[in-house]
Write a protein that holds these residues in place. Sequence first.
Motif, short mmCIF file in Angstrom:
data_model
loop_
_atom_site.label_atom_id
_atom_site.label_comp_id
_atom_site.label_asym_id
_atom_site.label_seq_id
_atom_site.Cartn_x
_atom_site.Cartn_y
_atom_site.Cartn_z
N SER A 191 0.84 -1.21 0.00
CA SER A 191 0.00 0.00 0.00
C SER A 191 0.87 1.25 0.00
O SER A 191 0.35 2.35 -0.01
CB SER A 191 -0.91 0.01 1.22
OG SER A 191 -0.12 0.02 2.39
N VAL A 232 1.02 -13.26 12.33
CA VAL A 232 0.16 -12.14 11.94
C VAL A 232 -0.56 -12.42 10.62
O VAL A 232 -1.75 -12.16 10.48
CB VAL A 232 0.99 -10.84 11.81
CG1 VAL A 232 0.21 -9.76 11.08
CG2 VAL A 232 1.43 -10.35 13.18
N GLU A 233 0.17 -13.00 9.67
CA GLU A 233 -0.42 -13.18 8.35
C GLU A 233 -1.36 -14.37 8.27
O GLU A 233 -2.32 -14.36 7.51
CB GLU A 233 0.68 -13.34 7.30
CG GLU A 233 1.62 -12.17 7.19
CD GLU A 233 0.94 -10.88 6.71
OE1 GLU A 233 -0.15 -10.95 6.15
OE2 GLU A 233 1.52 -9.79 6.95
N ALA A 271 -4.93 -12.98 7.47
CA ALA A 271 -5.25 -11.70 8.11
C ALA A 271 -6.18 -10.91 7.20
O ALA A 271 -6.08 -10.96 5.97
CB ALA A 271 -3.96 -10.91 8.36
N ARG A 272 -7.10 -10.21 7.81
CA ARG A 272 -8.01 -9.33 7.05
C ARG A 272 -7.79 -7.91 7.50
O ARG A 272 -8.07 -7.54 8.62
CB ARG A 272 -9.47 -9.72 7.29
CG ARG A 272 -9.78 -11.15 6.91
CD ARG A 272 -11.28 -11.42 6.92
NE ARG A 272 -11.56 -12.60 6.10
CZ ARG A 272 -11.73 -12.54 4.79
NH1 ARG A 272 -11.68 -11.40 4.15
NH2 ARG A 272 -11.97 -13.67 4.12
N ARG A 273 -7.22 -7.14 6.61
CA ARG A 273 -7.04 -5.73 6.95
C ARG A 273 -7.37 -4.92 5.70
O ARG A 273 -7.54 -5.46 4.61
CB ARG A 273 -5.62 -5.42 7.39
CG ARG A 273 -4.59 -6.50 7.27
CD ARG A 273 -3.25 -5.94 7.73
NE ARG A 273 -2.25 -6.95 7.97
CZ ARG A 273 -1.68 -7.71 7.05
NH1 ARG A 273 -2.03 -7.62 5.79
NH2 ARG A 273 -0.75 -8.58 7.38
N ASP A 274 -7.44 -3.63 5.88
CA ASP A 274 -7.80 -2.79 4.75
C ASP A 274 -6.64 -2.67 3.77
O ASP A 274 -6.83 -2.62 2.57
CB ASP A 274 -8.21 -1.40 5.24
CG ASP A 274 -9.45 -1.49 6.11
OD1 ASP A 274 -10.19 -2.49 5.96
OD2 ASP A 274 -9.67 -0.59 6.93
N GLU A 275 -5.44 -2.62 4.34
CA GLU A 275 -4.26 -2.46 3.51
C GLU A 275 -3.44 -3.74 3.58
O GLU A 275 -3.59 -4.54 4.49
CB GLU A 275 -3.42 -1.29 4.04
CG GLU A 275 -4.21 0.00 4.26
CD GLU A 275 -4.31 0.83 2.98
OE1 GLU A 275 -3.37 0.75 2.17
OE2 GLU A 275 -5.33 1.53 2.80
N TRP A 276 -2.54 -3.90 2.64
CA TRP A 276 -1.61 -5.04 2.64
C TRP A 276 -2.34 -6.38 2.67
O TRP A 276 -1.91 -7.32 3.31
CB TRP A 276 -0.66 -4.99 3.86
CG TRP A 276 0.09 -3.74 4.01
CD1 TRP A 276 -0.38 -2.55 4.43
CD2 TRP A 276 1.50 -3.52 3.75
NE1 TRP A 276 0.61 -1.60 4.45
CE2 TRP A 276 1.79 -2.18 4.04
CE3 TRP A 276 2.53 -4.35 3.31
CZ2 TRP A 276 3.05 -1.63 3.90
CZ3 TRP A 276 3.79 -3.81 3.18
CH2 TRP A 276 4.04 -2.46 3.47
N GLN A 277 -3.46 -6.47 1.99
CA GLN A 277 -4.24 -7.71 1.98
C GLN A 277 -3.40 -8.91 1.56
O GLN A 277 -2.80 -8.88 0.48
CB GLN A 277 -5.40 -7.57 0.98
CG GLN A 277 -6.64 -6.94 1.55
CD GLN A 277 -7.32 -7.76 2.61
OE1 GLN A 277 -6.93 -8.90 2.88
NE2 GLN A 277 -8.35 -7.19 3.23
#
Lengths: 215, 215
Positions: A33, A64-65, A104-110
């Motif tokens: 991102s 984390v991932e 991991a589910r995040r808005d960035e760095w999917q």
Amino acid sequence: MTTDDTPTRAVAVLVVIFTVESGKLRVLLIRRSAEPFKDAWSLPGGLLQEGDSLLDAATRRLDVETGVSDVFLEQLYTFSGLGDRDSVDVAYWALVDGGSARLARRDEWQPAWSNVGDLPDLAFRNRDVVEYALGRLKNKLAYSNVAYSLLPREFTLSQLQQAYEAILATTLDKRNFRKRILTLGILEETGATAGEGRHRPAKLYRFRERRPVMF
Amino acid sequence: MTTDDTPTRAVAVLVVIFTVESGKLRVLLIRRSAEPFKDAWSLPGGLLQEGDSLLDAATRRLDVETGVSDVFLEQLYTFSGLGDRDSVDVAYWALVDGGSARLARRDEWQPAWSNVGDLPDLAFRNRDVVEYALGRLKNKLAYSNVAYSLLPREFTLSQLQQAYEAILATTLDKRNFRKRILTLGILEETGATAGEGRHRPAKLYRFRERRPVMF
DNA sequence: CCAAAAGTGTTGGCTGTACACCCATGT
DNA sequence: ACATGGGTGTACAGCCAACACTTTTGG
């Protein structure tokens, strides 16, 4: 001795995370991102924080991932000049069971799984890193039990063979494969059978050791 | 983006330099002249200077200590927390021909060869590093031509066998050794013979490739 | 009874290992 | 002549690769 005269570097840790899913070998990639290479795919990684050991950093990144721990995780190689700055990048590689990984589910760095051998363009020289890890994996498969980390605790010999075939990108003879694996003595039968099949039930096996063992 | 928020580390490069001399496998050690571990033996190494790549630093260190270049030199492993501070230490290993190495002569940090398997107490965890390198060497001997880097350009099969025996710490059957090596096709006869012997002259061989090749 | 995957042995070639004697040279 | 290291071949065993059919279950 002053502290200022010792040159220092930014040290990053990368992780090449493999899994086998529906007969394909996959790697975990994230979408950047930030510049440079914004929106390009790359391997998950991050800077080595103060007080962290390399293994700590790699373990945390993997967790984390994918949410998994207690899997095969090993140092791969240390690169200099991989990134744009003159950083030092320590790469690790890991094998996870696709079934137990929860991305991991995040808005960035999917993060997302990508088929090896059908990779998108990657940031930096990350493609080389994946190739190198793949070579190591193929090699290690031949003389260690690392595959334990790719499968659930209990599995059929066919599943195991499929994992081998996906990694080596070949087909293997069923009888030879079974003979070879079984005579190694690294598996044991659970006694149970896989009932969910719509065909003949298969014996379930598990690895005697759930940690790396060389033959 | 500020430059101050990225944590950095002191990165050091170590080199495990092996040679075979009079039938013994040896490692190059230096005597420390500074605290900590003043006067203790340790592996040669130094901090990674600004602008250097890891391989540059290792190559230079090898050259400084032994005067040789163009030898087998490969990355071994990257340790964190080896030294007293939280530095990152990238270890390399090398194979040199004892005959062509000219050890550095300085007042401090004198380098000297030490028999592996009869090592003095080493600073930090350098003993582990040597052990790890030795494992890698034994392994690599089995499926590569790395021995080219331990011998002069031309050598007899007996010399080669002695090198193998010193590294593996075993004795090998002469006929089997020769058959195995020769059928690999990595050697060629020079046509000359070793005349300096006070006994029967021996054929001289050389490696076809003076760079690493895996079988 | 048909489809789908599980399960099972034998043979031949190759590779690696064990093993012992004669040869060329210098003293 | 003898001492020293150089050089050579065979036989057996273990390992790996090729190869095809029967069994069990669900539909």
